[in-house]
Design a protein around this motif. Structure first.
Motif, PDB file in Angstrom:
ATOM      1  N   LEU A  39       0.821  -1.200   0.000  1.00  0.00           N
ATOM      2  CA  LEU A  39       0.000   0.000   0.000  1.00  0.00           C
ATOM      3  C   LEU A  39       0.860   1.257   0.000  1.00  0.00           C
ATOM      4  O   LEU A  39       2.050   1.216   0.353  1.00  0.00           O
ATOM      5  N   GLY A  40       0.236   2.375  -0.366  1.00  0.00           N
ATOM      6  CA  GLY A  40       0.943   3.644  -0.353  1.00  0.00           C
ATOM      7  C   GLY A  40       0.114   4.727  -1.010  1.00  0.00           C
ATOM      8  O   GLY A  40      -0.898   4.437  -1.670  1.00  0.00           O
ATOM      9  N   PRO A  41       0.498   5.989  -0.842  1.00  0.00           N
ATOM     10  CA  PRO A  41      -0.255   7.095  -1.431  1.00  0.00           C
ATOM     11  C   PRO A  41      -0.162   7.091  -2.955  1.00  0.00           C
ATOM     12  O   PRO A  41       0.848   6.661  -3.530  1.00  0.00           O
ATOM     13  N   LYS A  42      -1.210   7.576  -3.587  1.00  0.00           N
ATOM     14  CA  LYS A  42      -1.227   7.647  -5.045  1.00  0.00           C
ATOM     15  C   LYS A  42      -0.275   8.745  -5.525  1.00  0.00           C
ATOM     16  O   LYS A  42      -0.324   9.874  -5.059  1.00  0.00           O
ATOM     17  N   PRO A  43       0.599   8.425  -6.467  1.00  0.00           N
ATOM     18  CA  PRO A  43       1.572   9.431  -6.939  1.00  0.00           C
ATOM     19  C   PRO A  43       0.981  10.347  -8.011  1.00  0.00           C
ATOM     20  O   PRO A  43       0.064   9.958  -8.740  1.00  0.00           O
ATOM     21  N   TYR A  44       1.533  11.550  -8.108  1.00  0.00           N
ATOM     22  CA  TYR A  44       1.200  12.484  -9.160  1.00  0.00           C
ATOM     23  C   TYR A  44       2.325  12.480 -10.208  1.00  0.00           C
ATOM     24  O   TYR A  44       3.474  12.187  -9.877  1.00  0.00           O
ATOM     25  N   MET A  45       1.995  12.818 -11.418  1.00  0.00           N
ATOM     26  CA  MET A  45       2.957  12.819 -12.509  1.00  0.00           C
ATOM     27  C   MET A  45       4.208  13.607 -12.130  1.00  0.00           C
ATOM     28  O   MET A  45       4.124  14.754 -11.713  1.00  0.00           O
ATOM     29  N   TYR A  46       5.375  12.972 -12.271  1.00  0.00           N
ATOM     30  CA  TYR A  46       6.689  13.512 -11.955  1.00  0.00           C
ATOM     31  C   TYR A  46       6.879  13.776 -10.456  1.00  0.00           C
ATOM     32  O   TYR A  46       7.928  13.466  -9.907  1.00  0.00           O
ATOM     33  N   TRP A  47       5.918  14.316  -9.797  1.00  0.00           N
ATOM     34  CA  TRP A  47       6.074  14.709  -8.396  1.00  0.00           C
ATOM     35  C   TRP A  47       6.037  13.518  -7.451  1.00  0.00           C
ATOM     36  O   TRP A  47       6.598  13.566  -6.371  1.00  0.00           O
ATOM     37  N   GLY A  48       5.420  12.435  -7.887  1.00  0.00           N
ATOM     38  CA  GLY A  48       5.305  11.276  -7.023  1.00  0.00           C
ATOM     39  C   GLY A  48       4.369  11.537  -5.861  1.00  0.00           C
ATOM     40  O   GLY A  48       3.331  12.192  -6.013  1.00  0.00           O
ATOM     41  N   SER A  49       4.727  11.068  -4.674  1.00  0.00           N
ATOM     42  CA  SER A  49       3.871  11.262  -3.498  1.00  0.00           C
ATOM     43  C   SER A  49       4.570  12.089  -2.425  1.00  0.00           C
ATOM     44  O   SER A  49       4.273  11.973  -1.233  1.00  0.00           O
ATOM     45  N   ILE A  50       5.494  12.939  -2.838  1.00  0.00           N
ATOM     46  CA  ILE A  50       6.216  13.799  -1.896  1.00  0.00           C
ATOM     47  C   ILE A  50       5.253  14.779  -1.219  1.00  0.00           C
ATOM     48  O   ILE A  50       4.398  15.373  -1.867  1.00  0.00           O
ATOM     49  N   GLY A  51       5.432  14.939   0.086  1.00  0.00           N
ATOM     50  CA  GLY A  51       4.668  15.943   0.815  1.00  0.00           C
ATOM     51  C   GLY A  51       3.189  15.659   0.913  1.00  0.00           C
ATOM     52  O   GLY A  51       2.408  16.590   1.131  1.00  0.00           O
ATOM     53  N   ARG A  52       2.791  14.402   0.791  1.00  0.00           N
ATOM     54  CA  ARG A  52       1.361  14.099   0.847  1.00  0.00           C
ATOM     55  C   ARG A  52       0.768  14.401   2.217  1.00  0.00           C
ATOM     56  O   ARG A  52      -0.387  14.803   2.344  1.00  0.00           O
ATOM     57  N   PHE A  53       1.555  14.221   3.277  1.00  0.00           N
ATOM     58  CA  PHE A  53       1.051  14.449   4.627  1.00  0.00           C
ATOM     59  C   PHE A  53       1.675  15.666   5.293  1.00  0.00           C
ATOM     60  O   PHE A  53       1.096  16.242   6.210  1.00  0.00           O
ATOM     61  N   ASN A  54       2.891  16.052   4.846  1.00  0.00           N
ATOM     62  CA  ASN A  54       3.551  17.207   5.432  1.00  0.00           C
ATOM     63  C   ASN A  54       4.692  17.636   4.511  1.00  0.00           C
ATOM     64  O   ASN A  54       5.327  16.799   3.883  1.00  0.00           O
ATOM     65  N   SER A  55       4.962  18.917   4.450  1.00  0.00           N
ATOM     66  CA  SER A  55       6.044  19.403   3.584  1.00  0.00           C
ATOM     67  C   SER A  55       7.428  19.077   4.142  1.00  0.00           C
ATOM     68  O   SER A  55       8.412  19.098   3.405  1.00  0.00           O
ATOM     69  N   VAL A  56       7.516  18.788   5.434  1.00  0.00           N
ATOM     70  CA  VAL A  56       8.780  18.357   6.049  1.00  0.00           C
ATOM     71  C   VAL A  56       8.883  16.853   5.851  1.00  0.00           C
ATOM     72  O   VAL A  56       8.023  16.100   6.302  1.00  0.00           O
ATOM     73  N   TYR A  57       9.945  16.386   5.194  1.00  0.00           N
ATOM     74  CA  TYR A  57       9.976  15.006   4.722  1.00  0.00           C
ATOM     75  C   TYR A  57       9.851  13.979   5.836  1.00  0.00           C
ATOM     76  O   TYR A  57       9.191  12.951   5.674  1.00  0.00           O
ATOM     77  N   ILE A 471       7.541  26.962  21.115  1.00  0.00           N
ATOM     78  CA  ILE A 471       6.952  25.721  21.615  1.00  0.00           C
ATOM     79  C   ILE A 471       5.604  25.510  20.922  1.00  0.00           C
ATOM     80  O   ILE A 471       4.700  26.330  21.093  1.00  0.00           O
ATOM     81  N   PRO A 472       5.431  24.445  20.154  1.00  0.00           N
ATOM     82  CA  PRO A 472       6.457  23.476  19.750  1.00  0.00           C
ATOM     83  C   PRO A 472       7.335  24.049  18.638  1.00  0.00           C
ATOM     84  O   PRO A 472       7.017  25.095  18.058  1.00  0.00           O
ATOM     85  N   LEU A 473       8.394  23.353  18.327  1.00  0.00           N
ATOM     86  CA  LEU A 473       9.299  23.793  17.277  1.00  0.00           C
ATOM     87  C   LEU A 473       8.694  23.562  15.899  1.00  0.00           C
ATOM     88  O   LEU A 473       8.035  22.551  15.665  1.00  0.00           O
ATOM     89  N   GLU A 474       8.913  24.511  15.009  1.00  0.00           N
ATOM     90  CA  GLU A 474       8.592  24.282  13.600  1.00  0.00           C
ATOM     91  C   GLU A 474       9.847  23.739  12.934  1.00  0.00           C
ATOM     92  O   GLU A 474      10.918  24.326  13.043  1.00  0.00           O
ATOM     93  N   MET A 475       9.698  22.589  12.264  1.00  0.00           N
ATOM     94  CA  MET A 475      10.869  21.887  11.752  1.00  0.00           C
ATOM     95  C   MET A 475      11.237  22.349  10.347  1.00  0.00           C
ATOM     96  O   MET A 475      10.385  22.759   9.560  1.00  0.00           O
ATOM     97  N   ASP A 476      12.524  22.249  10.056  1.00  0.00           N
ATOM     98  CA  ASP A 476      13.080  22.686   8.779  1.00  0.00           C
ATOM     99  C   ASP A 476      12.858  21.606   7.722  1.00  0.00           C
ATOM    100  O   ASP A 476      13.226  20.445   7.942  1.00  0.00           O
ATOM    101  N   PRO A 477      12.263  21.938   6.571  1.00  0.00           N
ATOM    102  CA  PRO A 477      12.031  20.917   5.542  1.00  0.00           C
ATOM    103  C   PRO A 477      13.279  20.522   4.768  1.00  0.00           C
ATOM    104  O   PRO A 477      13.255  19.551   4.015  1.00  0.00           O
TER     105      PRO A 477
END
Length: 497
Positions: A39-57, A471-477
């Motif tokens: 199983l896994g998220p559906k990919p988009y053309m070229y972009w794949g499934s990057i950032g499907r749940f959050n922009s921080v990998y 608080i809380p910290l915002e993480m670097d993508p």
């Protein structure tokens, strides 16, 4: 409709063919995981499934784990990547079949002058380099370096005195960064940079830039790997050329100074590498080449600085948020080294609560949020057939926060690493430095560096939150795991200091 006649028929055919090929190429690698039954998220053309749940990998990995479980398929642009958090599978991938199928990390190829560093090198070259370097990081060698490390930890505590006396708000990495850089430089090639006198010096600046990969370059090489040979030929690299050039020139000067003072032979990592070149002359290619020596020292200097400084910064942050934990740790420090006595290596390494505090902070904020391996051949593991050349990604950040593997995984609870509880932890669920033959070579040195600094600082000061503390910290993508903005705290002089 007049525009239809603007191009010739042949041009229209070529244009339509190009569009079709472009679209097909963007989807070409998709569908692999459906065939594997993963199983896994559906990919988009070229972009794949990057950032499907959050922009921080690594937060995105956490979201994928919550939705799909401990094994799922994702697409990094066009590249299929199998994410694995199952401890039994990790044991096979990282240890049992490491030399057979999963020896190599993913090689993005655009490595510039660092192509032969121990973290990038592959197969026989990696084994040779690793075997030569390993004795430099043995406990006995680190113990020999301990007095040098204490010289820099004293500078660290001295630099904090005025800030504590004036109750100033500080960006904590501005102090732990110079300390980390000075420790690495002195243990690697016996140079005292005195970074506290110049915290914005060129080495620290270049170290801060080294792992911030250009997003456009990363996207282009991932979407169009056919151009990788051309990019390599043109000398394009993920690592800034100015930074690698500066480090190479710096190390050249260090070696020239050493050659001029050949009557003084320091026992550091550089000398150990130089000795490997002449130790067994009869064995061809036994020692490190000059280029390999430069690559190892560059990666130790830059990667070691970033990871050690970040680890200490997160430790300070966690302790400031949990003053009761900090108080208990200070009690252990005071009983181990009464009256702020000098820190001794053996006693430091036997401090149980200190060990738990450091381990727990590394659980919440591991230096490398991901690990990756490449399958050298098609192999089946626990019913899943992993094709040759597929990347296997271990989402360490998500693994450390799996609620089925850890009780209250988001909480800072050092007691989970107590002597009684530690034996119940599955070693394949806690991987801040990796595990197996390709784990972090500098793990022992990093832990001593971190523990020494923490003890010497907490002997005299306490950390506290302030209104500037996020608080809380915002993480670097981008880059290694870190906060998007500097962690700001107050350092307060202890009442009995």
């Amino acid at each position: 409709m007049g525009f239809l006649y603007f191009f010739s028929l042949e041009t229209w055919i070529l244009l339509i063919a190009f569009i079709c090929i472009f679209i097909m190429y963007g989807h070409w690698t998709f569908g692999v995981f459906e065939k594997m039954g993963v199983l896994g998220p559906k990919p988009y053309m070229y972009w794949g499934s990057i950032g499907r749940f959050n922009s921080v990998y690594y937060l995105d990995d956490h979201g994928g784990a919550r939705k799909y479980g401990r094994v799922w398929g994702t697409y990094e642009f066009r590249r299929p990547v199998l994410a694995v958090m199952d401890p039994d599978m990790l044991k096979i991938i990282l240890v049992k079949e490491c030399f057979t199928y999963f020896t190599n990390r993913r090689n993005l190829r655009l490595n510039g002058d660092l192509y032969d560093s121990v973290s990038i090198a592959e197969d026989d070259q990696w084994r040779r380099i690793r075997n030569i370097l390993s004795p430099s990081f043995a406990s006995g060698r680190i113990k020999e370096m301990f007095s040098t490390m204490k010289h820099h930890s004293r500078k660290l505590t001295d630099s904090l005195r005025s800030k504590a006396d004036n109750a100033e708000v500080i960006a904590i990495k501005d102090f732990f960064g110079p300390y980390s850089m000075d420790v690495i430089a002195s243990t690697a090639f016996s140079v005292d940079l005195d970074s506290f006198s110049n915290p914005s010096g060129p080495l620290i600046n270049h170290a801060g830039k080294m792992f911030r990969i250009s997003p456009l370059l990363f996207i282009f090489q991932a979407c169009f790997p056919i151009f990788l040979p051309l990019l390599e030929l043109l000398g394009v690299s993920f690592f800034p050329k100015s930074s690698s050039d500066f480090c190479r020139a710096f190390l050249k000067k260090v070696r020239e100074d050493r050659d001029r003072n050949s009557h003084q032979v320091p026992r550091d990592m550089l000398q150990y590498m130089i000795n490997s070149q002449t130790a067994n002359k009869e064995k061809q290619n036994n020692g490190l080449t000059d280029h390999e020596i430069n690559s190892q020292l560059t990666i130790f200097l830059l990667a070691g600085y970033e990871t050690s400084a970040a680890t200490l910064s997160f430790l300070a942050y966690n302790l400031a948020l949990k003053p009761e934990v900090m108080t208990r740790l200070q009690e252990e420090i005071d009983s181990t080294f009464p009256d702020k006595g000098p820190v001794q290596y053996e006693a430091l390494m036997q401090m149980e609560y200190l060990d738990g505090v450091v381990n727990e902070s590394l659980k919440l904020y591991p230096p490398a949020a991901r690990m990756e391996r490449i399958a050298k051949e098609t192999v089946q593991i626990k019913g899943i057939t992993i094709p040759k050349d597929m990347g296997v990604m271990v989402p360490v950040y998500a693994l450390h926060r799996d609620p089925e593997l850890w009780t209250d995984p988001e909480e800072f609870k050092p007691e989970r690493f107590s002597k009684e509880n530690k034996q119940n932890i599955n070693p394949y669920t806690y991987l801040p430095f990796g595990i197996g033959p390709r784990n972090c070579l500098g793990m022992r040195l990093a832990l001593v560096t971190v523990k020494l600094a923490l003890v010497e600082v907490l002997q005299r000061y306490s950390f506290s939150v302030c209104k500037e503390t996020e608080i809380p910290l915002e993480m670097d993508p981008q880059g290694l795991l870190g906060s998007l903005r500097p962690i700001k705290l107050k350092v307060v002089t202890r009442s009995n200091a």
